[in-house]
Design a protein around this motif. Structure first.
Motif, PDB file in Angstrom:
ATOM      1  N   ASN A 115       2.189 -14.185   6.928  1.00 49.59           N
ATOM      2  CA  ASN A 115       1.558 -13.200   6.965  1.00 49.59           C
ATOM      3  C   ASN A 115       1.233 -13.486   8.685  1.00 49.59           C
ATOM      4  OD1 ASN A 115       3.475 -12.342   5.083  1.00 49.59           O
ATOM      5  ND2 ASN A 115       1.413 -11.296   4.047  1.00 49.59           N
ATOM      6  N   THR A 120       3.614  -7.150  12.385  1.00 48.39           N
ATOM      7  CA  THR A 120       3.539  -5.819  11.189  1.00 48.39           C
ATOM      8  C   THR A 120       2.147  -4.660  11.975  1.00 48.39           C
ATOM      9  OG1 THR A 120       1.256  -6.008   9.893  1.00 48.39           O
ATOM     10  CG2 THR A 120       4.342  -6.956   9.179  1.00 48.39           C
ATOM     11  N   LEU A 258      10.891  -4.762   4.570  1.00 51.68           N
ATOM     12  CA  LEU A 258      10.794  -5.045   3.775  1.00 51.68           C
ATOM     13  C   LEU A 258      10.172  -4.162   2.813  1.00 51.68           C
ATOM     14  CD1 LEU A 258       7.953  -7.300   4.932  1.00 51.68           C
ATOM     15  CD2 LEU A 258      10.169  -8.147   4.697  1.00 51.68           C
ATOM     16  N   ARG A 266       5.724  -2.677   5.724  1.00 45.82           N
ATOM     17  CA  ARG A 266       7.065  -2.664   5.556  1.00 45.82           C
ATOM     18  C   ARG A 266       7.893  -2.546   6.320  1.00 45.82           C
ATOM     19  NH1 ARG A 266       8.784   4.072   4.492  1.00 45.82           N
ATOM     20  NH2 ARG A 266       7.486   5.113   6.824  1.00 45.82           N
ATOM     21  N   SER A 288      11.786 -10.945   1.827  1.00 45.37           N
ATOM     22  CA  SER A 288      11.096 -11.076   0.911  1.00 45.37           C
ATOM     23  C   SER A 288      10.010 -11.361   1.802  1.00 45.37           C
ATOM     24  CB  SER A 288      12.171 -11.040  -0.307  1.00 45.37           C
ATOM     25  OG  SER A 288      13.114 -10.522  -0.109  1.00 45.37           O
ATOM     26  N   ALA A 289       8.673 -10.278   1.175  1.00 48.46           N
ATOM     27  CA  ALA A 289       7.584 -10.511   0.803  1.00 48.46           C
ATOM     28  C   ALA A 289       6.815 -11.526  -0.172  1.00 48.46           C
ATOM     29  CB  ALA A 289       6.533  -9.483   1.199  1.00 48.46           C
ATOM     30  N   VAL A 294       6.446 -14.789   4.063  1.00 45.96           N
ATOM     31  CA  VAL A 294       7.879 -13.819   3.967  1.00 45.96           C
ATOM     32  C   VAL A 294       8.749 -14.553   4.278  1.00 45.96           C
ATOM     33  CG1 VAL A 294       9.828 -12.566   5.136  1.00 45.96           C
ATOM     34  CG2 VAL A 294       7.327 -12.001   5.517  1.00 45.96           C
TER      35      VAL A 294
END
Length: 416
Positions: A115, A120, A258, A266, A288-289, A294
């Motif tokens: 991450n 984000t 996501l 998201r 996908s998280a 990810v």
């Protein structure tokens, strides 16, 4: 009875595009392929300063190498490699794409990006500010991410994200087949869509981007602590609309949606994700998280060196074209959208409305015609259309009183 076709299918080729602020070459080009025909819209200038030839020193390449930067900052060993594909424009450097570095089987984890290397809104603004911004219904996640990257771009090599931005810029607004979203096409290029409802969708989306631009200063004032590090003017003074539009479309074309994550996470920009990954409609692999990363789990076997593909979601080709600059010939989600409506001035409108409601339809009804399922769609539409043209009151009463699947409306099937 009113009948409107809302979408036509186009035969453009895959893939997405990504670039930040640039200028455009207004000359489109057509390139034939064995299986597809595709239109190349204009290309961009580089995001990070450079010449049209994009000739850079070995030192700069090492400084900006994406995978080297990722591994240096916590990216674990992976099963992918960046490879080059020649550009159609000899003035531009080859584009990169993600390929398998070894033979893979369905279910293998191709890579897992921590991450700390994912952009984000949670990272950019924080949950509280994000929630406040988004509840205004004036700014989208994409607008906030685009603004953040534009300011980061101004930092040049001082930016932590420089190697990632540099890689995105290398694409110069090009997907794997050098196709841009029509949101960045010139008026002459948009003429290719004349006669298609997609053109109106493009213009409507462009107006939406303009509205978001007008609200950009809201981010500046609501998230002042974030932008204190940037010694620049407020957004609408620092960036003309055309620059923001290009950045917005760039983010739109590469952002990953996501699932099962908080609101502020998201929408994510993932190194090694699009546009380096190819989108495919018949693929089920998704980013996908998982925990603090990810990851991509492949859905099919790959030989070493083969490009890796991911699913672009259940979108028709019109959306793929606008969002990512490509369409997919094998898109099972592609469809024609046909809208039919009962005439409200028809003396028998209320009776007809009752009939369609009894059959699970509306007075203004949208029908989807999917490739390979045209017969089923026509069978669903015809009774509705025929009902709309019933004019004899006695026939209408027969329809209202009939029982069973077939009604005597001008010798054709209709709703009962």
């Amino acid at each position: 009875m009113e009948l409107t076709c809302l979408h036509n299918k186009f035969n453009f080729p895959p893939l997405p595009h990504l670039s930040l602020p640039f200028s455009k070459n207004p000359n489109p080009r057509i390139f034939p392929r064995k299986r597809n025909n595709f239109c190349l819209a204009s290309v961009s200038d580089t995001l990070v300063a450079g010449s049209r030839k994009e000739l850079s020193s070995k030192k700069d390449d090492e400084f900006g190498d994406l995978k080297y930067w990722m591994h240096k900052n916590g990216f674990p060993p992976c099963k992918v490699v960046l490879k080059e594909r020649p550009s159609h424009d000899e003035k531009l450097r080859p584009i990169h794409y993600v390929a398998a570095s070894e033979d893979l089987q369905a279910g293998d984890v191709a890579f897992s990006v921590p991450n700390s290397l994912v952009v984000t809104l949670e990272r950019v603004l924080g949950n509280e500010t994000v929630a406040e911004l988004l509840t205004t219904n004036k700014l989208s996640e994409l607008a906030c991410l685009a603004l953040y990257l534009m300011y980061e771009k101004k930092q040049g090599k001082k930016s932590f994200w420089y190697p990632y931005i540099r890689e995105l810029d290398r694409q110069r607004g090009r997907g794997q087949l050098a196709v841009e979203s029509p949101l960045l096409w010139s008026e002459d290029e948009l003429a290719y869509l004349t006669g298609s409802p997609t053109k109106a969708e493009v213009l409507e989306r462009a107006e939406g981007i303009k509205r978001e631009y007008n609200e950009l200063d809201t981010v500046w004032f609501m998230a002042g602590s974030l932008f204190q590090q940037y010694p620049y003017d407020i957004p609408t003074e620092a960036f003309p609309f055309e620059i923001f539009k290009q950045a917005f479309v760039a983010v739109q074309s590469c952002v990953v949606h996501l699932q099962k994550v908080p609101l502020a996470r998201r929408f994510a920009l993932v190194p090694l994700g699009p546009p380096l990954l190819a989108y495919r409609s018949n693929c089920k692999a998704m980013l996908s998280a998982v925990g603090g990363a990810v990851e991509l789990v492949v859905d099919r076997p790959y030989k070493a060196g083969e490009p890796i593909v991911v699913w672009c979601g259940p979108q028709p080709n019109s959306k793929l074209l606008i969002n990512y600059g490509f369409v997919d010939d094998d898109n099972s989600y592609d469809r024609l959208i046909v809208e039919a409506a009962l005439n409200t001035e028809d003396p028998q409108y209320q009776d007809k409305r009752l009939v369609v409601q009894r059959n699970g339809k509306l007075s203004i009804q949208v029908f989807h015609v999917y490739a390979g399922k045209e017969k089923e769609a026509v069978s669903d539409m015809l009774p509705y259309l025929r009902l709309g043209y019933v004019s004899d009151p006695s026939e209408m009463q027969s329809v209202l009183s009939s029982q069973g699947p077939v009604c005597p409306v001008s010798s054709f099937s209709a709703y009962c």
